[in-house]
Design an enzyme around this catalytic site. Structure first.
Site, mmCIF file in Angstrom:
data_model
loop_
_atom_site.group_PDB
_atom_site.id
_atom_site.type_symbol
_atom_site.label_atom_id
_atom_site.label_comp_id
_atom_site.label_asym_id
_atom_site.label_seq_id
_atom_site.Cartn_x
_atom_site.Cartn_y
_atom_site.Cartn_z
ATOM 1 N N ASP A 58 -9.995 50.721 -77.061
ATOM 2 C CA ASP A 58 -10.746 51.866 -77.812
ATOM 3 C C ASP A 58 -9.966 52.921 -78.085
ATOM 4 O O ASP A 58 -8.822 53.436 -77.152
ATOM 5 C CB ASP A 58 -12.011 52.142 -76.897
ATOM 6 N N HIS A 117 -5.336 61.947 -78.123
ATOM 7 C CA HIS A 117 -6.947 62.650 -78.556
ATOM 8 C C HIS A 117 -6.432 63.750 -79.618
ATOM 9 O O HIS A 117 -7.477 64.713 -79.722
ATOM 10 C CB HIS A 117 -7.575 63.171 -77.406
ATOM 11 N N GLU A 153 -12.416 52.373 -72.399
ATOM 12 C CA GLU A 153 -11.694 53.231 -71.579
ATOM 13 C C GLU A 153 -12.163 54.733 -71.802
ATOM 14 O O GLU A 153 -12.196 55.440 -70.759
ATOM 15 C CB GLU A 153 -10.337 52.779 -71.512
ATOM 16 N N GLU A 154 -12.365 54.981 -72.877
ATOM 17 C CA GLU A 154 -12.399 56.402 -73.207
ATOM 18 C C GLU A 154 -13.928 57.028 -72.920
ATOM 19 O O GLU A 154 -14.168 58.100 -72.835
ATOM 20 C CB GLU A 154 -12.289 56.763 -74.848
ATOM 21 N N ASP A 159 -0.762 53.943 -69.419
ATOM 22 C CA ASP A 159 -1.800 55.115 -70.147
ATOM 23 C C ASP A 159 -1.700 56.270 -69.757
ATOM 24 O O ASP A 159 -2.617 57.043 -69.502
ATOM 25 C CB ASP A 159 -3.219 54.312 -70.077
ATOM 26 N N ASP A 180 -2.283 56.586 -77.681
ATOM 27 C CA ASP A 180 -3.522 56.154 -76.776
ATOM 28 C C ASP A 180 -4.383 55.240 -77.166
ATOM 29 O O ASP A 180 -5.319 55.425 -77.995
ATOM 30 C CB ASP A 180 -4.068 57.447 -76.397
ATOM 31 N N HIS A 222 -5.706 49.539 -73.079
ATOM 32 C CA HIS A 222 -7.209 49.699 -73.639
ATOM 33 C C HIS A 222 -7.145 49.729 -75.181
ATOM 34 O O HIS A 222 -6.390 50.097 -75.945
ATOM 35 C CB HIS A 222 -8.124 50.964 -72.797
HETATM 36 ZN ZN LIG Z 1 -5.726 56.046 -73.020
#
Ligand SMILES: [Zn+2]
Length: 410
Positions: free
Chosen positions: A97, A385, A162-163, A191, A128, A95
């Site tokens: 984003d 994150h 995705e987030e 992921d 990520d 992903h």
């Molecule tokens: Zn991810």
């Protein structure tokens, strides 16, 4: 030299290119509108340029309309290289984003200016999911630079959103272009996983986030009989909800923890001062439910509990599911993608991979709803994150080798 050894050596030689690509990607923040950004366009444009250098047989955009985003859409990209032997394909989905850096004071430097320290690179998005983007890109490049044909069609899918739920990413692709994917394709989503790279995630729990609103009547704390204490109601309800753990207590060894979880999490502020009895309280329960149970069974049980307690305490209790993702049917432990990936991991690292279930929420679920067996795996640092998110260059290289091994397994 054996073909694979040649490809591994080639991939090892990409170290500085990997760092460069990670730096370029980190400098292009890709935040969705819910996360305060305008979308993934800049990052998608850069990746498209890079993919063109690898001369894919197919390369196209899938624009998911989103009025809130720049140009009115969210960008998704698909690139594929034809296979020489088999009809089925190998897909790797990453992903574009990221999530926002959060409190900047917790970062040691600008999150969008990537730093390198030995084997570690630091910056928002490096793990990520740029790790997945970069390792899959260099797995393909390693093969192409050696003029090594792909036995099976290889495709890279780069998705938006995705987030924040995948509505403008994989969900949209599957709605518009379900024909791209076949049941016997191998689908890998780099992921998730563990630090050793031995965890292949094949199943998820259902996710359910419940919001409880308890309404009573506010009054002065010295005269409790004149009001109805909503905080006492909330506290009693939280304790009662703990019985969900006993009533839905099945254990499934695929998961860690092996049982369903029901945890009270957030509570909203009520009254500002100590001498007031609150008349309204709001709290939330995060439920991760084993595939053995239906989400509706949980909701039914909660509703019964609520009604009983509301009567007993003479309060109003409302419950609302603010997020619900019913788990997809798990990918089978003996599905080809699991077996082939497991063998590739063993070939490159010497380690034995194990298949596992997780608490829920990966993008792979959308493939599984469609009956497409997908495996989530990566040699991942647990920093997604977080402030000062980091990623190991060695792990990117290892994962690229594992992917190349999968390409050549056909
Ligand atoms: Zn991810």
């Amino acid at each position: 030299m054996d073909i694979l050894e040649g490809v591994y050596k080639k991939i090892d030689s990409f170290r500085s290119e990997i760092i460069k690509m990670q730096r370029e990607l980190t400098a292009r923040p890709a935040l969705g509108p819910e996360n305060g950004g305008s979308g993934e366009h800049e990052k998608a444009d850069y990746i498209k340029e890079q993919l063109l250098l690898l001369k894919p047989d197919t390369l196209f955009d899938i624009h998911a309309p989103d009025k809130r985003a720049a140009n009115g859409y969210r960008p998704n990209l698909v690139a594929a290289w034809n296979g020489s032997q088999k009809k089925s394909a190998i897909w790797i989905l990453s992903h574009l984003d990221i999530v926002s850096p959060g409190d900047l004071s917790l970062w040691k430097h600008d999150p969008y200016k990537m730093r390198v320290k030995g084997d570690t690179i630091v910056g928002r998005g490096v793990e990520d999911n740029q790790h997945g983007i970069v390792s899959s890109y260099f797995a393909v490049k390693g093969m192409l630079d050696l003029k090594q044909a792909f036995p099976q069609r290889v495709g890279l899918v780069l998705v938006a959103d995705e987030e924040t739920g995948s509505k403008y990413g994989l969900q949209y692709i599957l709605k518009e272009r379900r024909d791209l994917f076949k049941e016997d394709d191998l689908i890998i989503v780099p992921d998730g996983g563990n630090e050793k790279g031995t965890m292949i995630e094949i199943a998820e729990k259902s996710m359910l986030w419940l919001k409880f609103t308890i309404t009573g009547a506010q009054c002065h704390a010295s005269t409790p009989k004149k009001g109805k204490n909503s905080l006492f109601g909330a506290a009693t309800l939280i304790v009662k909800l703990n019985t969900l753990k006993e009533n839905f207590n099945l254990s499934n060894p695929l998961f860690k923890p092996p049982e369903s979880t029901f945890e009270p999490t957030k509570i909203e502020a009520n009254v500002p001062n100590v001498n007031t009895i609150p008349g309204r309280d709001v709290f939330y329960l995060d439920c991760r439910i084993l595939p053995d149970y239906k989400v509706d069974e949980i909701i039914e049980e909660v509703t019964i509990l609520n009604k009983k307690l509301a009567r007993e305490l003479n309060l109003k209790i409302d419950v609302e599911a603010i997020h619900r993702q019913d788990c997809a049917p798990p990918t089978k432990a003996d599905a080809p993608v699991v077996t082939i990936l497991g063998k590739a991991i063993n070939k490159v690292t010497g380690l034995k991979a194990k298949h596992m279930g997780i608490g829920g929420g990966t993008v792979a679920a959308f493939f599984r709803y469609e009956g497409l067996p997908a495996a989530v795996w990566s040699t991942i640092s647990p920093t997604a994150h977080q402030p000062n998110e980091y990623c190991s260059i060695k792990n990117i290289i290892t994962d690229a080798k594992i992917m190349a091994t999968v390409f050549l397994s056909g």
